[in-house]
Design a protein around this motif. Structure first.
Motif, PDB file in Angstrom:
ATOM      1  N   ARG A  29       0.827  -1.200   0.000  1.00  0.00           N
ATOM      2  CA  ARG A  29       0.000   0.000   0.000  1.00  0.00           C
ATOM      3  C   ARG A  29       0.862   1.252   0.000  1.00  0.00           C
ATOM      4  O   ARG A  29       0.599   2.210  -0.705  1.00  0.00           O
ATOM      5  CB  ARG A  29      -0.920   0.015   1.229  1.00  0.00           C
ATOM      6  N   GLU A  30       1.964   1.236   0.782  1.00  0.00           N
ATOM      7  CA  GLU A  30       2.845   2.392   0.832  1.00  0.00           C
ATOM      8  C   GLU A  30       3.590   2.568  -0.476  1.00  0.00           C
ATOM      9  O   GLU A  30       3.828   3.682  -0.920  1.00  0.00           O
ATOM     10  CB  GLU A  30       3.841   2.246   1.980  1.00  0.00           C
ATOM     11  N   VAL A  31       3.950   1.470  -1.113  1.00  0.00           N
ATOM     12  CA  VAL A  31       4.658   1.560  -2.392  1.00  0.00           C
ATOM     13  C   VAL A  31       3.763   2.229  -3.423  1.00  0.00           C
ATOM     14  O   VAL A  31       4.193   3.070  -4.193  1.00  0.00           O
ATOM     15  CB  VAL A  31       5.068   0.152  -2.885  1.00  0.00           C
ATOM     16  N   ARG A  32       2.477   1.872  -3.440  1.00  0.00           N
ATOM     17  CA  ARG A  32       1.553   2.495  -4.375  1.00  0.00           C
ATOM     18  C   ARG A  32       1.455   3.985  -4.115  1.00  0.00           C
ATOM     19  O   ARG A  32       1.442   4.787  -5.029  1.00  0.00           O
ATOM     20  CB  ARG A  32       0.158   1.864  -4.234  1.00  0.00           C
ATOM     21  N   ALA A  33       1.361   4.366  -2.866  1.00  0.00           N
ATOM     22  CA  ALA A  33       1.242   5.772  -2.509  1.00  0.00           C
ATOM     23  C   ALA A  33       2.491   6.551  -2.877  1.00  0.00           C
ATOM     24  O   ALA A  33       2.436   7.739  -3.138  1.00  0.00           O
ATOM     25  CB  ALA A  33       0.971   5.920  -1.009  1.00  0.00           C
ATOM     26  N   HIS A  34       3.662   5.865  -2.898  1.00  0.00           N
ATOM     27  CA  HIS A  34       4.920   6.531  -3.191  1.00  0.00           C
ATOM     28  C   HIS A  34       5.376   6.302  -4.632  1.00  0.00           C
ATOM     29  O   HIS A  34       6.505   6.604  -4.971  1.00  0.00           O
ATOM     30  CB  HIS A  34       6.018   6.030  -2.239  1.00  0.00           C
ATOM     31  N   ALA A  69      -0.874  16.293  -4.952  1.00  0.00           N
ATOM     32  CA  ALA A  69      -1.005  15.654  -3.642  1.00  0.00           C
ATOM     33  C   ALA A  69      -1.129  14.153  -3.819  1.00  0.00           C
ATOM     34  O   ALA A  69      -1.766  13.671  -4.748  1.00  0.00           O
ATOM     35  CB  ALA A  69      -2.244  16.196  -2.920  1.00  0.00           C
ATOM     36  N   ALA A  70      -0.471  13.405  -2.946  1.00  0.00           N
ATOM     37  CA  ALA A  70      -0.550  11.945  -3.013  1.00  0.00           C
ATOM     38  C   ALA A  70      -1.951  11.487  -2.645  1.00  0.00           C
ATOM     39  O   ALA A  70      -2.580  12.031  -1.745  1.00  0.00           O
ATOM     40  CB  ALA A  70       0.470  11.333  -2.062  1.00  0.00           C
ATOM     41  N   ALA A  71      -2.445  10.492  -3.343  1.00  0.00           N
ATOM     42  CA  ALA A  71      -3.784   9.975  -3.066  1.00  0.00           C
ATOM     43  C   ALA A  71      -3.763   9.110  -1.814  1.00  0.00           C
ATOM     44  O   ALA A  71      -2.863   8.292  -1.643  1.00  0.00           O
ATOM     45  CB  ALA A  71      -4.272   9.149  -4.248  1.00  0.00           C
ATOM     46  N   PRO A  72      -4.734   9.282  -0.918  1.00  0.00           N
ATOM     47  CA  PRO A  72      -4.794   8.433   0.272  1.00  0.00           C
ATOM     48  C   PRO A  72      -5.233   7.029  -0.089  1.00  0.00           C
ATOM     49  O   PRO A  72      -5.676   6.775  -1.219  1.00  0.00           O
ATOM     50  CB  PRO A  72      -5.844   9.142   1.142  1.00  0.00           C
ATOM     51  N   ALA A  73      -5.092   6.107   0.839  1.00  0.00           N
ATOM     52  CA  ALA A  73      -5.468   4.718   0.604  1.00  0.00           C
ATOM     53  C   ALA A  73      -6.925   4.630   0.160  1.00  0.00           C
ATOM     54  O   ALA A  73      -7.808   5.232   0.758  1.00  0.00           O
ATOM     55  CB  ALA A  73      -5.262   3.906   1.880  1.00  0.00           C
ATOM     56  N   GLY A  74      -7.158   3.901  -0.911  1.00  0.00           N
ATOM     57  CA  GLY A  74      -8.511   3.742  -1.415  1.00  0.00           C
ATOM     58  C   GLY A  74      -8.848   4.674  -2.560  1.00  0.00           C
ATOM     59  O   GLY A  74      -9.901   4.576  -3.175  1.00  0.00           O
ATOM     60  N   VAL A  75      -7.940   5.631  -2.855  1.00  0.00           N
ATOM     61  CA  VAL A  75      -8.188   6.586  -3.936  1.00  0.00           C
ATOM     62  C   VAL A  75      -7.003   6.599  -4.899  1.00  0.00           C
ATOM     63  O   VAL A  75      -6.808   7.526  -5.670  1.00  0.00           O
ATOM     64  CB  VAL A  75      -8.429   8.014  -3.366  1.00  0.00           C
ATOM     65  N   GLU A  76      -6.169   5.547  -4.871  1.00  0.00           N
ATOM     66  CA  GLU A  76      -4.939   5.512  -5.653  1.00  0.00           C
ATOM     67  C   GLU A  76      -5.169   5.609  -7.148  1.00  0.00           C
ATOM     68  O   GLU A  76      -4.316   6.114  -7.880  1.00  0.00           O
ATOM     69  CB  GLU A  76      -4.139   4.232  -5.364  1.00  0.00           C
ATOM     70  N   VAL A 186     -13.032  16.075   9.425  1.00  0.00           N
ATOM     71  CA  VAL A 186     -12.858  15.155   8.309  1.00  0.00           C
ATOM     72  C   VAL A 186     -11.731  15.624   7.395  1.00  0.00           C
ATOM     73  O   VAL A 186     -11.409  16.803   7.323  1.00  0.00           O
ATOM     74  CB  VAL A 186     -14.147  15.020   7.461  1.00  0.00           C
ATOM     75  N   GLU A 187     -11.138  14.654   6.720  1.00  0.00           N
ATOM     76  CA  GLU A 187     -10.189  14.947   5.647  1.00  0.00           C
ATOM     77  C   GLU A 187     -10.974  14.771   4.356  1.00  0.00           C
ATOM     78  O   GLU A 187     -11.777  13.843   4.237  1.00  0.00           O
ATOM     79  CB  GLU A 187      -9.006  13.987   5.663  1.00  0.00           C
ATOM     80  N   TYR A 188     -10.774  15.680   3.410  1.00  0.00           N
ATOM     81  CA  TYR A 188     -11.496  15.560   2.142  1.00  0.00           C
ATOM     82  C   TYR A 188     -10.520  15.488   0.977  1.00  0.00           C
ATOM     83  O   TYR A 188      -9.388  15.976   1.048  1.00  0.00           O
ATOM     84  CB  TYR A 188     -12.466  16.733   1.942  1.00  0.00           C
ATOM     85  N   VAL A 189     -10.992  14.849  -0.084  1.00  0.00           N
ATOM     86  CA  VAL A 189     -10.235  14.751  -1.329  1.00  0.00           C
ATOM     87  C   VAL A 189     -11.214  15.021  -2.462  1.00  0.00           C
ATOM     88  O   VAL A 189     -12.262  14.384  -2.539  1.00  0.00           O
ATOM     89  CB  VAL A 189      -9.611  13.348  -1.503  1.00  0.00           C
TER      90      VAL A 189
END
Length: 214
Positions: A29-34, A69-76, A186-189
Motif C-alpha cells: 500500500r505504501e509503495v503504491r502511494a509513493h 497531492a498523493a492519493a490516500p489509501a482507497g483513492v490511488e 474530516v479529511e477531504y479529497v
C-alpha cells in the motif's frame, strides 16, 4: 574500465541507494502511494550520476506529477485535485420541512446518501471524505452550511453518511443521527470538479457568495 566519482556524486549515489532500500522496505500500500515519488527519485538519481560521470553539471527537471497531492489509501486510481481538512456537520433536506429542512437540494436531484452540501464548491463536484478510518464518497448537490461556514464548518454531510462515519444509527423519522456528535473533523479529497455554479479550490464561507459564481 573503472569509473571514478567525485565526492559529491558519491554522496548522491549513497542517498539514491538508501531511497531505493527504503522504498522496497515498505508494504504494498505504501509503495503504491509513493509510486510518483519513487519514479521521480529514480530519474533524478540517474540524471545526476550520469551527468557527473560525463563531467557535465547535473540538470534535473521536476516531473509533471511531482507537485500533485498523493492519493490516500482507497483513492490511488483517481486523480487528486484538492486535499485538505475541515469540520463537517450533517443535514437531510427532502422538502418535508422537518428539522430545519430548507427544501429540495439545489442540484435538482432528490435528497440521497452521498449528496453533500458545500458553501462554495461547484455543484456536481465529486470526491471522498475520511473520518476515524472510514471513507465515504460524495458529490456536491446543495448549498451549506450557512453561518457555520464562517467558523470553519465547510461541509454539510448527508445524515445517513454522517451516521455511517461515526458508527451510529440514522433516524428517518426525526432526521437525526443517534450520536451526540453534531460536527466531526474530516479529511477531504476532490477527484472531479463539477460544472455547476461555484468556485474551485479551498472552500470559502457561504457569505462570500462564491457559491453563485459561474
Amino acid at each position: 574500465m573503472k569509473t571514478f566519482l567525485d565526492p559529491r556524486t558519491k554522496a548522491v549515489a549513497g542517498l539514491c541507494t538508501n531511497a531505493v532500500r527504503d522504498l522496497f522496505g515498505k508494504g504494498v500500500r505504501e509503495v503504491r502511494a509513493h509510486r510518483t515519488v519513487s519514479s521521480v527519485t529514480s530519474v533524478a538519481c540517474a540524471a545526476i550520476i550520469g551527468a557527473s560521470i560525463m563531467g557535465a553539471a547535473p540538470v534535473v527537471k521536476p516531473a509533471v506529477n511531482e507537485t500533485l497531492a498523493a492519493a490516500p489509501a482507497g483513492v490511488e486510481n483517481e486523480q487528486v485535485l484538492l486535499r485538505g481538512s475541515t469540520s463537517g456537520s450533517y443535514f437531510w433536506d427532502d422538502g418535508s420541512g422537518r428539522l430545519g429542512d430548507t427544501g429540495q437540494p439545489a442540484i435538482g436531484k432528490p435528497m440521497q446518501q452521498g449528496l453533500f452540501a458545500s458553501p462554495s464548491w461547484p455543484l456536481g463536484t465529486e470526491g471522498y471524505v475520511f473520518y476515524n478510518g472510514r471513507r465515504a464518497k460524495f458529490f456536491i448537490g446543495d448549498r451549506g452550511p450557512g453561518t457555520p461556514s464562517n467558523d470553519g464548518v465547510m461541509l454539510d454531510i448527508d445524515g445517513k453518511t454522517f451516521a455511517d462515519l461515526v458508527g451510529a444509527s440514522w433516524n428517518s423519522d426525526t432526521l437525526t443521527v443517534g450520536s451526540s456528535q453534531g460536527h466531526i473533523p474530516v479529511e477531504y479529497v476532490v477527484t472531479k470538479w463539477g460544472d455547476g455554479p461555484g468556485k474551485r479550490g479551498t472552500p470559502v464561507p457561504f457569505s462570500s457568495g462564491a457559491w453563485s459564481s459561474s
